[in-house]
Write a protein that holds these residues in place. Structure first.
Motif, mmCIF file in Angstrom:
data_model
loop_
_atom_site.group_PDB
_atom_site.id
_atom_site.type_symbol
_atom_site.label_atom_id
_atom_site.label_comp_id
_atom_site.label_asym_id
_atom_site.label_seq_id
_atom_site.Cartn_x
_atom_site.Cartn_y
_atom_site.Cartn_z
ATOM 1 N N LYS A 36 0.815 -1.047 -0.023
ATOM 2 C CA LYS A 36 -0.128 -0.200 0.117
ATOM 3 C C LYS A 36 1.042 1.226 0.023
ATOM 4 O O LYS A 36 0.729 2.105 -0.841
ATOM 5 N N LEU A 37 1.950 1.242 0.819
ATOM 6 C CA LEU A 37 2.827 2.333 0.732
ATOM 7 C C LEU A 37 3.492 2.621 -0.562
ATOM 8 O O LEU A 37 3.690 3.644 -0.959
ATOM 9 N N ARG A 38 3.959 1.614 -1.133
ATOM 10 C CA ARG A 38 4.397 1.750 -2.645
ATOM 11 C C ARG A 38 3.351 2.215 -3.548
ATOM 12 O O ARG A 38 3.899 3.347 -4.329
ATOM 13 N N ALA A 39 2.409 1.826 -3.283
ATOM 14 C CA ALA A 39 1.326 2.458 -4.623
ATOM 15 C C ALA A 39 1.026 4.016 -4.231
ATOM 16 O O ALA A 39 0.963 4.754 -5.019
ATOM 17 N N THR A 40 1.169 4.236 -2.929
ATOM 18 C CA THR A 40 0.702 5.720 -2.517
ATOM 19 C C THR A 40 1.791 6.455 -2.900
ATOM 20 O O THR A 40 1.515 7.577 -3.513
ATOM 21 N N LEU A 41 3.119 6.100 -2.562
ATOM 22 C CA LEU A 41 4.255 6.939 -3.318
ATOM 23 C C LEU A 41 4.278 7.078 -4.696
ATOM 24 O O LEU A 41 4.658 8.102 -5.064
ATOM 25 N N LYS A 42 3.795 6.042 -5.367
ATOM 26 C CA LYS A 42 3.948 5.971 -6.945
ATOM 27 C C LYS A 42 2.823 7.335 -7.426
ATOM 28 O O LYS A 42 3.039 7.779 -8.482
ATOM 29 N N SER A 43 1.615 7.223 -6.754
ATOM 30 C CA SER A 43 0.444 8.087 -7.402
ATOM 31 C C SER A 43 0.800 9.780 -6.745
ATOM 32 O O SER A 43 0.009 10.350 -7.212
ATOM 33 N N VAL A 44 1.668 10.011 -5.966
ATOM 34 C CA VAL A 44 1.880 11.048 -5.729
ATOM 35 C C VAL A 44 3.101 11.864 -6.286
ATOM 36 O O VAL A 44 3.991 10.948 -6.353
ATOM 37 N N SER A 45 2.796 13.120 -6.706
ATOM 38 C CA SER A 45 4.048 13.769 -7.235
ATOM 39 C C SER A 45 5.311 13.647 -6.464
ATOM 40 O O SER A 45 5.325 13.989 -5.166
ATOM 41 N N GLY A 46 6.444 13.776 -6.705
ATOM 42 C CA GLY A 46 7.618 13.949 -6.071
ATOM 43 C C GLY A 46 7.879 15.119 -5.608
ATOM 44 O O GLY A 46 8.406 15.340 -4.269
ATOM 45 N N ASP A 47 7.270 16.139 -6.093
ATOM 46 C CA ASP A 47 7.401 17.750 -5.295
ATOM 47 C C ASP A 47 6.542 17.493 -4.151
ATOM 48 O O ASP A 47 6.818 18.449 -3.148
ATOM 49 N N ALA A 48 5.447 16.648 -3.951
ATOM 50 C CA ALA A 48 4.787 16.736 -2.750
ATOM 51 C C ALA A 48 5.407 16.029 -1.558
ATOM 52 O O ALA A 48 4.857 16.029 -0.288
ATOM 53 N N GLU A 100 5.995 2.936 12.199
ATOM 54 C CA GLU A 100 6.422 3.850 11.342
ATOM 55 C C GLU A 100 5.788 3.878 9.987
ATOM 56 O O GLU A 100 5.690 5.059 9.516
ATOM 57 N N ASN A 101 5.595 2.530 9.465
ATOM 58 C CA ASN A 101 4.807 2.611 8.213
ATOM 59 C C ASN A 101 3.611 3.081 8.187
ATOM 60 O O ASN A 101 3.264 4.252 7.564
ATOM 61 N N LEU A 102 2.731 3.122 9.459
ATOM 62 C CA LEU A 102 1.660 3.810 9.447
ATOM 63 C C LEU A 102 1.805 5.266 9.603
ATOM 64 O O LEU A 102 1.085 5.966 8.855
ATOM 65 N N GLU A 103 2.330 5.749 10.451
ATOM 66 C CA GLU A 103 2.841 7.019 10.507
ATOM 67 C C GLU A 103 3.075 7.963 9.415
ATOM 68 O O GLU A 103 2.646 8.906 8.791
ATOM 69 N N LEU A 104 4.107 7.168 8.751
ATOM 70 C CA LEU A 104 4.527 7.727 7.168
ATOM 71 C C LEU A 104 3.369 7.657 6.198
ATOM 72 O O LEU A 104 3.432 8.813 5.516
ATOM 73 N N GLU A 105 2.634 6.669 6.263
ATOM 74 C CA GLU A 105 1.477 6.746 5.238
ATOM 75 C C GLU A 105 0.613 8.121 5.663
ATOM 76 O O GLU A 105 0.265 8.576 4.580
ATOM 77 N N GLN A 106 0.462 8.376 6.875
ATOM 78 C CA GLN A 106 -0.519 9.384 7.160
ATOM 79 C C GLN A 106 -0.026 10.461 6.875
ATOM 80 O O GLN A 106 -0.530 11.664 6.280
ATOM 81 N N GLU A 107 1.333 10.888 7.011
ATOM 82 C CA GLU A 107 2.057 11.991 6.601
ATOM 83 C C GLU A 107 2.091 12.248 5.396
ATOM 84 O O GLU A 107 1.841 13.218 4.587
ATOM 85 N N LEU A 108 2.226 11.007 4.531
ATOM 86 C CA LEU A 108 2.299 11.228 2.991
ATOM 87 C C LEU A 108 1.143 11.621 2.481
ATOM 88 O O LEU A 108 0.941 12.597 1.552
ATOM 89 N N GLN A 109 -0.047 11.078 2.883
ATOM 90 C CA GLN A 109 -1.426 11.312 2.502
ATOM 91 C C GLN A 109 -1.869 12.992 3.043
ATOM 92 O O GLN A 109 -2.489 13.688 2.143
ATOM 93 N N ALA A 110 -1.511 13.347 3.938
ATOM 94 C CA ALA A 110 -1.431 14.701 4.375
ATOM 95 C C ALA A 110 -0.892 15.771 3.375
ATOM 96 O O ALA A 110 -1.389 16.579 3.033
#
Length: 469
Positions: A36-48, A100-110
């Motif tokens: 799930k983290l890999r998919a989220t990382l790919k869907s977000v622009s690198g600038d974010a 840490e995975n969960l925290e990073l995922e939440q921060e990435l979504q924010a």
């Protein structure tokens, strides 16, 4: 002793196996979170994604991959205390990685949400900039159009100035020719009566025309030429060139005889030029158009006093004081003649002259009342003029109200309206004439004759009143 050692090792092996099995049960959840983290990382622009966060995510993924590799190679937990500690440490590390995975995922979504809002704001800013550019473009076009219009107006002003100059030159040439003809004429010039206190200015010969201007021209004078003629007449008046001023005002009034102010100025010029008889008639003509002008009444009263017409001067002064009871000069002039001064009374308050929309609305109401008169709907016309008269307290509107009542057969109401009008404009020759008509229709011939005589005194050129007498 030997049995005791084997028993302790068995318990240790069992505990170690339990910890290993707990760690293996957590691995599928870690794998799912990692995917799930890999998919989220790919869907977000690198600038974010900030660089520090991205490094933390890659380290986490490497740790998860190492754990998967350890499972794939079938690495087993060794027996003994050291193996048990490593298994427990590995389990704790995996738990920390999951958190840490969960925290990073939440921060990435924010961060992704914040990035999307920034993109939306940027789009709105772009639209606002486009709208502003379009508005600036339209403003530039409007300024260009105004500049073109300004240039056209300047050209028109220059043209009017040239026309005025030509007209002044022509008038001055005609005046010079006229003075030359007067100088060479064999007949003696007309001079004021010896009893007149006002003397004729020596430097201003009397104009040859000895009557008031009549409306004999066809059509109306061009506004630009009329304005130029007025300006030339005022300049001649200011320069004390009375003969020229008389000629200019006479020419102007032959086109526009229904304006009170030019008649008053014409009367001033005639008086200064020594033509007091014509000046008296010109003042009365100005009062016939605007009977509420107390300044005209003041000048006319002084002229009548200087010509020996004291009673008529008193009547004019008294009429002016009825319009303006607090007029200081009128009160002094009447006192100088030894007549008692009227008491200071409160006049009905009149509204100020309307402007803008109010003036347009008043004109429309008057037009509607005039249409009713033309259609001979007298009751309707009377009601319209009554409302206008009550609103404006204008004597001329009250006279029109009386006309409508008279034509509708209400003679008593018409008489009352005319007398009300005379309270507001007592120097109106027309109001006295209309009162005489109403009294004659009622059978009061003596009262009608008195009204007609007053109309003639206040309007020597009132032909209708002269016919009635």
């Amino acid at each position: 002793m030997t049995k005791q050692i084997h028993s302790d090792r068995g318990r240790t092996s069992a505990k170690s196996g339990s910890n290993a099995s707990d760690a293996l049960e957590i691995l599928p959840a870690i794998d799912a979170s990692a995917e799930k983290l890999r998919a989220t990382l790919k869907s977000v622009s690198g600038d974010a994604v900030p660089p520090a966060l991205r490094r933390s995510i890659h380290n986490l993924l490497k740790s998860i991959a190492a754990a998967d590799l350890s499972e794939a190679t079938g690495r087993t937990v060794s027996a003994g205390d050291a193996t048990t500690e490593r298994s427990a440490e590995h389990a704790r590390r995996i738990a920390r990685l999951v958190e840490e995975n969960l925290e990073l995922e939440q921060e990435l979504q924010a961060n992704a949400a914040r990035h999307r809002s920034q993109l939306t704001l940027q789009g709105a800013t772009t639209r606002a900039e486009l709208d502003l550019k379009a508005e600036l473009g339209s403003e530039r076009e409007r300024r260009k159009a105004l500049e073109v219009l300004r240039i056209e107006h300047l050209n028109r002003i220059a043209q009017l100035v040239n026309e005025r100059t030509d007209l002044e030159n022509e008038l001055q040439a005609n005046a010079a020719r006229h003075r030359k003809q007067l100088a060479s004429a064999p007949s003696k010039e007309s001079r004021p009566e010896p009893s007149q206190p006002l003397a004729t200015p020596a430097a201003s010969p009397i104009a040859a025309e000895e009557d008031l201007p009549q409306f004999t021209r066809q059509g109306r004078l061009d506004p630009a030429k009329a304005r130029s003629m007025q300006i030339a007449a005022r300049e001649a008046f200011k320069a004390a060139r009375w003969s020229d001023a008389v000629l200019l005002y006479r020419a102007y009034l032959s086109y526009h005889p229904r304006r009170a102010a030019p008649w008053k100025q014409f009367a001033h010029a005639l008086k200064e030029n020594g033509q007091t008889a014509l000046a008296e008639r010109a003042y009365f003509r100005s009062l016939a158009i605007d009977p509420s002008d107390v300044d005209t009444a003041l000048h006319l009263g002084h002229l009548l006093k200087n010509r020996g017409k004291t009673d008529l001067a008193v009547e004019v002064f008294m009429g002016g004081l009825k319009v303006r009871p607090d007029h200081v000069e009128l009160r002094h002039s009447l006192g100088d003649l030894g007549r008692p001064l009227p008491e200071l009374t409160t006049r009905p308050s009149t509204q100020p002259t309307p402007t803008g929309f109010q003036a347009w609305l008043l004109r429309q109401k008057i037009v509607q009342a005039q249409k009713s008169v033309k259609a001979r709907r007298w009751r309707e016309a009377a009601e319209r003029y009554r409302k206008l008269a009550d609103q404006r307290q204008d004597g001329r509107l009250v006279v029109q109200y009386g006309h409508a009542l008279k034509e509708s057969g209400d003679l008593a109401g018409a008489e009352q309206a005319y007398r009300r009008a005379l309270d507001l404009i007592p120097l109106s020759s027309d109001a006295w004439l209309q009162l005489g008509h109403a009294l004659k229709l009622k059978g009061d011939l003596a009262g009608a004759l008195n009204a007609y005589n007053t109309a003639v005194r206040l309007g020597p050129d009132n032909a209708d009143a002269l016919r009635e007498i």
